[in-house]
Design a protein around this motif. Structure first.
Motif, PDB file in Angstrom:
ATOM      1  N   ARG A 122       0.108  11.157   8.813  1.00  0.00           N
ATOM      2  CA  ARG A 122      -1.141  10.938   8.073  1.00  0.00           C
ATOM      3  C   ARG A 122      -1.097   9.643   7.285  1.00  0.00           C
ATOM      4  O   ARG A 122      -2.135   8.985   7.097  1.00  0.00           O
ATOM      5  CB  ARG A 122      -1.399  12.128   7.149  1.00  0.00           C
ATOM      6  N   MET A 123       0.086   9.244   6.824  1.00  0.00           N
ATOM      7  CA  MET A 123       0.193   7.975   6.088  1.00  0.00           C
ATOM      8  C   MET A 123      -0.155   6.800   6.990  1.00  0.00           C
ATOM      9  O   MET A 123      -0.878   5.888   6.585  1.00  0.00           O
ATOM     10  CB  MET A 123       1.608   7.821   5.506  1.00  0.00           C
ATOM     11  N   PHE A 124       0.342   6.817   8.216  1.00  0.00           N
ATOM     12  CA  PHE A 124       0.034   5.702   9.112  1.00  0.00           C
ATOM     13  C   PHE A 124      -1.401   5.773   9.617  1.00  0.00           C
ATOM     14  O   PHE A 124      -2.006   4.743   9.932  1.00  0.00           O
ATOM     15  CB  PHE A 124       1.044   5.645  10.250  1.00  0.00           C
ATOM     16  N   ALA A 125      -1.968   6.978   9.665  1.00  0.00           N
ATOM     17  CA  ALA A 125      -3.391   7.095  10.003  1.00  0.00           C
ATOM     18  C   ALA A 125      -4.239   6.401   8.942  1.00  0.00           C
ATOM     19  O   ALA A 125      -5.310   5.862   9.245  1.00  0.00           O
ATOM     20  CB  ALA A 125      -3.784   8.563  10.138  1.00  0.00           C
ATOM     21  N   CYS A 126      -3.763   6.396   7.692  1.00  0.00           N
ATOM     22  CA  CYS A 126      -4.499   5.744   6.602  1.00  0.00           C
ATOM     23  C   CYS A 126      -4.651   4.245   6.821  1.00  0.00           C
ATOM     24  O   CYS A 126      -5.598   3.632   6.303  1.00  0.00           O
ATOM     25  CB  CYS A 126      -3.795   5.983   5.272  1.00  0.00           C
ATOM     26  N   ILE A 127      -3.727   3.641   7.555  1.00  0.00           N
ATOM     27  CA  ILE A 127      -3.820   2.198   7.802  1.00  0.00           C
ATOM     28  C   ILE A 127      -4.316   1.920   9.223  1.00  0.00           C
ATOM     29  O   ILE A 127      -4.179   0.810   9.725  1.00  0.00           O
ATOM     30  CB  ILE A 127      -2.469   1.494   7.547  1.00  0.00           C
ATOM     31  N   GLY A 128      -4.854   2.958   9.875  1.00  0.00           N
ATOM     32  CA  GLY A 128      -5.457   2.779  11.185  1.00  0.00           C
ATOM     33  C   GLY A 128      -4.485   2.710  12.333  1.00  0.00           C
ATOM     34  O   GLY A 128      -4.822   2.204  13.404  1.00  0.00           O
TER      35      GLY A 128
ATOM     36  N   ARG B 115       0.829  -1.205   0.000  1.00  0.00           N
ATOM     37  CA  ARG B 115       0.000   0.000   0.000  1.00  0.00           C
ATOM     38  C   ARG B 115       0.864   1.256   0.000  1.00  0.00           C
ATOM     39  O   ARG B 115       0.573   2.229  -0.690  1.00  0.00           O
ATOM     40  CB  ARG B 115      -0.940   0.009   1.204  1.00  0.00           C
ATOM     41  N   PHE B 116       1.940   1.234   0.774  1.00  0.00           N
ATOM     42  CA  PHE B 116       2.840   2.388   0.802  1.00  0.00           C
ATOM     43  C   PHE B 116       3.539   2.563  -0.549  1.00  0.00           C
ATOM     44  O   PHE B 116       3.758   3.686  -1.001  1.00  0.00           O
ATOM     45  CB  PHE B 116       3.865   2.240   1.928  1.00  0.00           C
ATOM     46  N   GLU B 117       3.902   1.451  -1.187  1.00  0.00           N
ATOM     47  CA  GLU B 117       4.564   1.522  -2.488  1.00  0.00           C
ATOM     48  C   GLU B 117       3.629   2.046  -3.573  1.00  0.00           C
ATOM     49  O   GLU B 117       4.050   2.761  -4.485  1.00  0.00           O
ATOM     50  CB  GLU B 117       5.081   0.143  -2.884  1.00  0.00           C
ATOM     51  N   GLN B 118       2.342   1.722  -3.469  1.00  0.00           N
ATOM     52  CA  GLN B 118       1.371   2.128  -4.483  1.00  0.00           C
ATOM     53  C   GLN B 118       0.875   3.549  -4.271  1.00  0.00           C
ATOM     54  O   GLN B 118       0.364   4.169  -5.211  1.00  0.00           O
ATOM     55  CB  GLN B 118       0.195   1.153  -4.486  1.00  0.00           C
ATOM     56  N   GLY B 119       1.032   4.079  -3.075  1.00  0.00           N
ATOM     57  CA  GLY B 119       0.549   5.423  -2.774  1.00  0.00           C
ATOM     58  C   GLY B 119      -0.715   5.380  -1.939  1.00  0.00           C
ATOM     59  O   GLY B 119      -1.588   4.520  -2.141  1.00  0.00           O
ATOM     60  N   LEU B 120      -0.811   6.286  -0.983  1.00  0.00           N
ATOM     61  CA  LEU B 120      -1.952   6.336  -0.071  1.00  0.00           C
ATOM     62  C   LEU B 120      -2.769   7.596  -0.305  1.00  0.00           C
ATOM     63  O   LEU B 120      -2.241   8.632  -0.715  1.00  0.00           O
ATOM     64  CB  LEU B 120      -1.449   6.326   1.387  1.00  0.00           C
ATOM     65  N   GLN B 121      -4.047   7.495  -0.060  1.00  0.00           N
ATOM     66  CA  GLN B 121      -4.954   8.634  -0.193  1.00  0.00           C
ATOM     67  C   GLN B 121      -5.054   9.323   1.160  1.00  0.00           C
ATOM     68  O   GLN B 121      -5.756   8.861   2.062  1.00  0.00           O
ATOM     69  CB  GLN B 121      -6.346   8.165  -0.628  1.00  0.00           C
ATOM     70  N   LEU B 122      -4.342  10.420   1.346  1.00  0.00           N
ATOM     71  CA  LEU B 122      -4.400  11.150   2.598  1.00  0.00           C
ATOM     72  C   LEU B 122      -5.737  11.870   2.723  1.00  0.00           C
ATOM     73  O   LEU B 122      -6.294  12.337   1.720  1.00  0.00           O
ATOM     74  CB  LEU B 122      -3.255  12.162   2.679  1.00  0.00           C
ATOM     75  N   GLN B 123      -6.219  11.972   3.933  1.00  0.00           N
ATOM     76  CA  GLN B 123      -7.505  12.630   4.156  1.00  0.00           C
ATOM     77  C   GLN B 123      -7.454  14.066   3.645  1.00  0.00           C
ATOM     78  O   GLN B 123      -6.535  14.829   3.935  1.00  0.00           O
ATOM     79  CB  GLN B 123      -7.853  12.630   5.644  1.00  0.00           C
ATOM     80  N   GLY B 124      -8.474  14.418   2.850  1.00  0.00           N
ATOM     81  CA  GLY B 124      -8.587  15.775   2.335  1.00  0.00           C
ATOM     82  C   GLY B 124      -7.782  16.052   1.085  1.00  0.00           C
ATOM     83  O   GLY B 124      -7.737  17.191   0.615  1.00  0.00           O
TER      84      GLY B 124
ATOM     85  N   GLU C 288       8.152  -0.762  15.098  1.00  0.00           N
ATOM     86  CA  GLU C 288       9.187   0.171  14.635  1.00  0.00           C
ATOM     87  C   GLU C 288       9.495  -0.091  13.169  1.00  0.00           C
ATOM     88  O   GLU C 288       9.769  -1.227  12.778  1.00  0.00           O
ATOM     89  CB  GLU C 288      10.453   0.020  15.475  1.00  0.00           C
ATOM     90  N   VAL C 289       9.444   0.963  12.358  1.00  0.00           N
ATOM     91  CA  VAL C 289       9.691   0.826  10.930  1.00  0.00           C
ATOM     92  C   VAL C 289      10.591   1.954  10.450  1.00  0.00           C
ATOM     93  O   VAL C 289      10.716   2.997  11.099  1.00  0.00           O
ATOM     94  CB  VAL C 289       8.376   0.842  10.113  1.00  0.00           C
ATOM     95  N   LEU C 290      11.205   1.742   9.294  1.00  0.00           N
ATOM     96  CA  LEU C 290      11.912   2.789   8.583  1.00  0.00           C
ATOM     97  C   LEU C 290      11.099   3.129   7.342  1.00  0.00           C
ATOM     98  O   LEU C 290      10.766   2.238   6.549  1.00  0.00           O
ATOM     99  CB  LEU C 290      13.320   2.339   8.184  1.00  0.00           C
ATOM    100  N   LEU C 291      10.769   4.396   7.183  1.00  0.00           N
ATOM    101  CA  LEU C 291       9.961   4.852   6.057  1.00  0.00           C
ATOM    102  C   LEU C 291      10.792   5.794   5.197  1.00  0.00           C
ATOM    103  O   LEU C 291      11.374   6.759   5.698  1.00  0.00           O
ATOM    104  CB  LEU C 291       8.709   5.573   6.555  1.00  0.00           C
ATOM    105  N   THR C 292      10.830   5.511   3.898  1.00  0.00           N
ATOM    106  CA  THR C 292      11.538   6.373   2.949  1.00  0.00           C
ATOM    107  C   THR C 292      10.526   7.015   2.019  1.00  0.00           C
ATOM    108  O   THR C 292       9.777   6.311   1.326  1.00  0.00           O
ATOM    109  CB  THR C 292      12.557   5.568   2.127  1.00  0.00           C
ATOM    110  N   ILE C 293      10.506   8.353   1.992  1.00  0.00           N
ATOM    111  CA  ILE C 293       9.597   9.095   1.131  1.00  0.00           C
ATOM    112  C   ILE C 293      10.393  10.099   0.314  1.00  0.00           C
ATOM    113  O   ILE C 293      11.541  10.411   0.628  1.00  0.00           O
ATOM    114  CB  ILE C 293       8.486   9.810   1.929  1.00  0.00           C
ATOM    115  N   THR C 294       9.767  10.624  -0.751  1.00  0.00           N
ATOM    116  CA  THR C 294      10.450  11.583  -1.620  1.00  0.00           C
ATOM    117  C   THR C 294       9.689  12.901  -1.738  1.00  0.00           C
ATOM    118  O   THR C 294       9.964  13.692  -2.636  1.00  0.00           O
ATOM    119  CB  THR C 294      10.658  10.998  -3.026  1.00  0.00           C
ATOM    120  N   GLU C 295       8.740  13.108  -0.851  1.00  0.00           N
ATOM    121  CA  GLU C 295       8.006  14.374  -0.833  1.00  0.00           C
ATOM    122  C   GLU C 295       7.835  14.803   0.613  1.00  0.00           C
ATOM    123  O   GLU C 295       8.310  14.133   1.524  1.00  0.00           O
ATOM    124  CB  GLU C 295       6.648  14.226  -1.541  1.00  0.00           C
TER     125      GLU C 295
END
Length: 239
Positions: A195-201, A154-163, A180-187
């Protein structure tokens, strides 16, 4: 950069003093009078003040290991500004390239080079930022199993942030443990990681930025240092 800022970086004048001289016609850019303080100029332009050519001081590039409960701001507020940790002159000329929330720790980049800081967090250049994320809830099941694989996808495909309509750009998720995770983003959207982790509850209980591109945090908490020439030039598309 703005003409008034260029004059401040070339002299000991304040912003208001520089603006006054610009309005008075004392500043020439490539031989022509420019009386607009916000006019954009380049350091390669020939800029004079009352006939004297100006040369801007070299830009400064700084790494700070940001503590929690500090503000990514030039001034104090509900918490102290991170600039309280930096012992330099003319800190008012500096700005933060990619702010962190008050409760977030880690790598903070500070500079007076607007083009450089723009490229750092412009998604066009895909400069990777790595965050260590501490979660409220465990990822159910084996962290190398199906649940984790589904979340990673889901993270690789992109998440729909609220709003927001546009999905997040592809992100990489590596599991350190169930919480505990390592997250790599480019924006760098507003509160994006939380907000990304809120998308998965789930909920972010702790957040720490470890690196930006090839610039890795390597100093103790609350300390700062100037970036090396290699670190400065590592930012994509910077010249």
């Amino acid at each position: 950069m703005r003409l008034d800022k260029f004059i401040c970086k070339s002299t000991e004048l304040s912003r208001s003093e520089a603006t006054g001289l610009i309005l008075a016609g004392s500043v020439l850019v490539n031989g022509e009078s420019v009386n607009i303080a916000s006019a954009q100029v380049h350091e390669n332009n020939h800029i004079t003040l009352d006939g004297q050519q100006l040369t801007a001081r070299p830009s400064r590039y700084i790494m700070l290991h940001k503590p929690a409960d500090t503000l990514s701001s030039n001034v104090d507020g509900d918490h102290p500004s991170v600039f309280n940790y930096i012992q330099l002159d003319k800190t008012s000329e500096l700005h933060i390239a990619g702010r962190l929330d008050a409760d977030t720790t880690g790598l903070l980049l500070i500079t007076d080079d607007g083009r450089w800081s723009f490229n750092v967090f412009n998604p066009k250049y895909r400069c990777e930022k790595v965050y260590r994320v501490y979660l409220r809830d465990s990822i159910e099941g084996d962290i190398v199993g199906k649940v984790a694989a589904d979340i990673r996808r889901r993270f690789e495909q992109g998440l729909q942030l609220q709003g927001e309509e546009a999905l997040t750009l592809p992100a990489k998720l590596d599991f350190v443990s169930a919480k505990e995770v390592l997250l790599t983003i480019t924006e760098g959207r507003y509160h994006q990681v939380k907000r990304m982790f809120a998308c998965i509850g789930n909920r972010v209980n702790g957040l720490h930025r470890e690196s930006v591109g090839e610039i890795n945090l390597d100093i103790p908490l609350g300390q700062w240092r100037f970036l090396t020439a290699d670190e400065i030039s590592s930012i994509p598309q910077y010249s």
